[in-house]
Design an enzyme around this catalytic site. Structure first.
Site, PDB file in Angstrom:
ATOM      1  N   ASP A 310     -30.630  48.155   0.094  1.00 38.14           N
ATOM      2  CA  ASP A 310     -29.411  47.970  -0.677  1.00 38.14           C
ATOM      3  C   ASP A 310     -28.675  49.277  -0.931  1.00 38.14           C
ATOM      4  OD1 ASP A 310     -27.433  46.757  -2.041  1.00 38.14           O
ATOM      5  OD2 ASP A 310     -28.677  46.002  -3.671  1.00 38.14           O
ATOM      6  N   ASN A 315     -26.782  52.086  -6.968  1.00 38.14           N
ATOM      7  CA  ASN A 315     -28.232  52.255  -6.934  1.00 38.14           C
ATOM      8  C   ASN A 315     -28.688  53.708  -6.856  1.00 38.14           C
ATOM      9  OD1 ASN A 315     -28.432  49.537  -7.078  1.00 38.14           O
ATOM     10  ND2 ASN A 315     -28.784  49.213  -4.896  1.00 38.14           N
TER      11      ASN A 315
END
Lengths: 492, 302
Positions: A310, A315
């Site tokens: 991802d 993130n």
């Protein structure tokens, strides 16, 4: 009738260092054109959401901004107070839509990176749980209310997660931690909605029954389902945390296992600048951050045989000097040796040994290319070369948004004559998401580095000496890891 | 079949114009809580996931009154701009529901003024009609209220018995605003059912009803994706009709609404709602309503 190709939007590609392939799912001969047109029009429903999503996300903060100092109050007033509120907000396909939005790059190139980001930010516009509702989930998971399970518990969430929210806390033995709490009932509602394959087909605009389409849907459903159980995420994050322990620039927060359950993940608290802030830092800092992300992705692939799937800007946390904290291991793909070998062979033959026939053989072995493909090898190489563009030659290269866009376009080029003979083995589907995302991310940073040189450090068939200061620091770290080989075996 | 460009316009027209209608109807700074208010059953059922099914069923029911249908057919421009016609209707309903008293009264006055000009002779029955006729207005009202109940029962969050009666009672004001004498407006579910049974003998599917509803159920030029969602909503609306109404239209008996079927319809409604919610201002309008509903609930419990 001899089965031939019916195109579906998928191809596997892996960037610079590893692999690429155009892929196709098979169907009926005469339908090729129709089928690919269908796919190009595909995902309209999702696009509508994405298009509106841009407004959705840009409007929502305006409401909050207008409220000024009452922002927090307003968030509280809108908070989800019961499991019924969760169902009303994220039930009846809405949670699934958000998840599919996050995975849109799997399926379709019709979304610009900005729209894709916006779609994945849809989740940020979901109100947080009320402190009481979050506490209720903690109590159900740990058997104790948060004030007793932790020494200190902050009832105000610090961040939104894809299907939950993050709270700060201090454990009973004094560790500062981040606790991700899942919305109650969300797993059940998404699981039930994923059962409506007919509607999923429609949303993805996959109309004809076909085993291959079922395969893609199965992959998407499996990936989404996997993310519903936080225990898998905790296991994966712990693998990465252990592997990168002590690394000079890569940091993965440790999991506190006894405080992690199906609906809770507890890890060490990390802080740093968000992606948007990094964009305001000096180009030198951005280059270093880009190098760290690049090293993380390909070290993980070649040495852990794992991919964190991802590459979403949310993130990462940036701490200067190229130090990056990696968050969210909800989507990790593990490869077997057999799955990885042909990818290694492909990059080796194309970029190091300059052996086009060997490259072609490896593509066939991986299942990316049909054995009886009538195209000449140089045509295949020409088509694929773009994916390896940043690592075919030495010298500094700047990743750009244009390059990322060109890769994406080539990747989804169904009109290419090659497309009819290419295929995508299911286990490589996830690579696509990572690589398209990685290029987009590095392109957004305009990150410059000698990517070939870094790749040579990492390629197991080259293992060149360090060519950057970060590479040197990494080499020292690797040498210091006495148990390195053992750890590597342990994580497989 | 229209070209793709036309399709795209058709679909954006439908979603965007209904969304714009909704957004403009939900006030930012209302002077009062209007004729219903955040604690009302009317607000709850109007925000139900089943509302699009209710709206479609409501039109199907209303069109069965030959004189009501003749008024629409002879005076409205639905053939030229069907989406605009639907959007105008939904804007009106939303303003009466969520607007403050002044806004609701103002739009009702405007509609009443238009109604005075809507008169003529129905070519099917040969009867004269006027849109100010309380009997026609009451039918349109009753069809709407009955449809909200039927749709939410089958596909939404069903109302408990007392709440259903409360809804029928609350909604009387909507009919009064358009000039229906209060004493003839049903106040309970039982009263509503008796009224519909009384009217039934005059209800029939005229050619105008068949044509306009045929369009509505299968609008030309809808984008594929929306068209498929529309199919589910259309089938749900037909399933929610009384058997006699389906027979009037000549629709085949629908498959029974099993729990699985109900879930499927709700999922399709959820996707449609997500598309709707992504339109500008819709989220904020919903949030305004949630905030008002919550503060009303707090006052009640405190």
């Amino acid at each position: 009738m001899k089965p031939q190709s019916r195109k579906l939007a998928i191809a596997a590609l892996a960037g610079g260092v590893s692999i690429a392939a155009v892929a196709v799912l098979r169907g009926k001969a005469g339908r090729r054109r129709t089928a690919s047109l269908r796919v190009e029009r595909g995902l309209t429903a999702l696009r509508l959401v994405a298009r509106g999503g841009a407004r959705y996300a840009s409007n929502a903060p305006r409401l909050f901004a207008a409220a000024g100092e009452h922002r927090q109050q307003l968030r509280n007033d809108l908070a989800l107070q019961t499991a019924e509120d969760v169902a009303a907000t994220l039930g009846t396909m809405k949670g699934v839509l958000m998840k599919l939005g996050q995975m849109a790059s799997y399926i379709d190139d019709g979304l610009t990176p900005a729209a894709r980001r916006t779609l994945s930010r849809l989740q940020d516009s979901v109100p947080p749980m009320s402190p009481e509702l979050a506490a209720q989930v903690v109590t159900e998971e740990l058997g104790l209310p948060p004030e007793q399970a932790f020494a200190t518990w902050d009832p105000e969430p610090i961040a939104a997660a894809s299907i939950g929210q993050v709270h700060r806390a201090i454990t009973l033995d004094g560790r500062a931690v981040a606790v991700k709490v899942q919305y109650p009932g969300i797993a059940e509602t998404i699981e039930a909605d994923l059962g409506n394959v007919a509607l999923l087909r429609r949303m993805l605009k996959i109309s004809a029954p076909s085993q291959d389409v079922d395969g893609l849907l199965a992959e998407l459903r499996e990936r989404i389902t996997e993310e519903l159980d936080y225990r898998a995420e905790a296991r994966n994050q712990q693998l990465f945390a252990r592997y990168y322990q002590g690394h000079p620039t890569i940091h993965v927060p440790e999991i506190i296992e006894e405080l992690s359950t199906r609906r809770l993940v507890t890890s060490d608290l990390a802080d740093g600048a968000r992606f948007a802030e990094l964009a305001t830092w000096s180009q030198a800092e951005r280059d270093l951050a880009g190098e760290t992300i690049y090293r993380f992705v390909f070290r993980s692939l070649y040495e852990m045989h794992a991919f964190n799937g991802d590459p979403h800007p949310g993130n990462y946390l940036f701490r200067g000097g190229g130090r990056v904290t990696f968050l969210d291991f909800g989507l990790v793909k593990h490869f077997t040796d057999d799955e990885l070998r042909p990818l290694v062979e492909m990059v080796k033959h194309l970029c190091v040994e300059n052996d086009p026939e060997g490259f072609r053989r490896a593509m066939v072995e991986a299942g990316f290319l049909m054995p009886d493909t009538p195209m000449p090898t140089d045509m295949i190489v020409e088509h694929m070369a773009l994916f390896y563009d940043t690592v075919r030659e030495r010298g500094p290269r700047t990743m750009t948004g244009e390059y990322a866009a060109a890769v994406t376009r080539r990747f989804f080029d169904f009109r290419s004559p090659l497309a009819a003979y290419a295929a995508i083995p299911r286990s490589y589907v996830i690579l696509q998401r990572i690589n398209l995302g990685l290029f987009a991310l590095l392109g957004e940073l305009s990150a410059t580095a000698d990517w070939r040189c870094i790749a040579e450090e990492i390629w197991p068939f080259v293992q060149a000496p360090p060519c950057t200061p970060m590479g040197a620091a990494e080499a020292t770290w690797r040498a210091a890891r006495r148990d390195f080989g053992e750890a590597r075996r342990a994580v497989r | 079949m229209t070209e793709p460009k036309g399709q795209a316009e058709a679909v954006t027209g439908l979603v965007e114009r209904s969304a714009a209608a909704y957004v403009s109807a939900v006030p930012g700074h209302p002077q009062d809580d209007g004729f219903f208010g955040p604690a009302s059953v009317t607000w709850r059922i109007s925000g139900d996931l089943s509302a699009p099914v209710a709206g479609l069923r409501s039109l199907l029911m209303q069109a069965l009154h030959p004189l009501a249908m003749a008024g629409v057919d002879q005076h409205s421009d639905w053939r030229r701009d069907p989406v605009g016609r639907l959007a105008a209707t939904s804007a009106y309903e939303a303003t009466v529901t969520y607007g403050d008293r002044a806004s609701a009264t103002r739009v009702a006055q405007r509609v009443r003024a238009i109604h005075t000009r809507v008169r003529g002779v129905d070519t099917v029955t040969g009867q004269p009609y006027t849109a100010t006729d309380p009997a026609l207005l009451l039918w349109v009202h009753a069809a709407l209220v009955d449809s909200a109940l039927a749709a939410s029962t089958l596909f939404g969050t069903p109302l408990a018995g007392p709440d259903a009666d409360a809804y029928v009672g609350e909604m009387r004001i909507a009919a009064e605003l358009l000039g229906v004498p209060p004493e003839i407006i049903p106040a309970t579910v039982a009263g509503l059912e008796r009224y519909i049974a009384d009217v039934r003998p005059v209800l029939r599917c005229t050619p105008a009803a068949a044509e306009s509803m045929g369009y509505l159920l299968d609008p030309a030029g809808l984008d594929d994706d929306i068209a498929e969602l529309w199919q589910d909503i259309r089938d749900a609306a037909i399933a929610a009709l009384p058997g006699w109404a389906r027979q009037e239209y000549g629709y085949p008996a629908p498959a029974p609404v099993t729990p699985e079927r109900r879930t499927e319809v709700r999922q399709a409604l959820g996707v449609l709602d997500a598309v709707f919610l992504a339109e500008p201002g819709v989220l904020e309008a919903r949030q305004r309503l949630v905030l008002r509903t919550r503060s009303a609930a707090k006052e009640t419990s405190g």
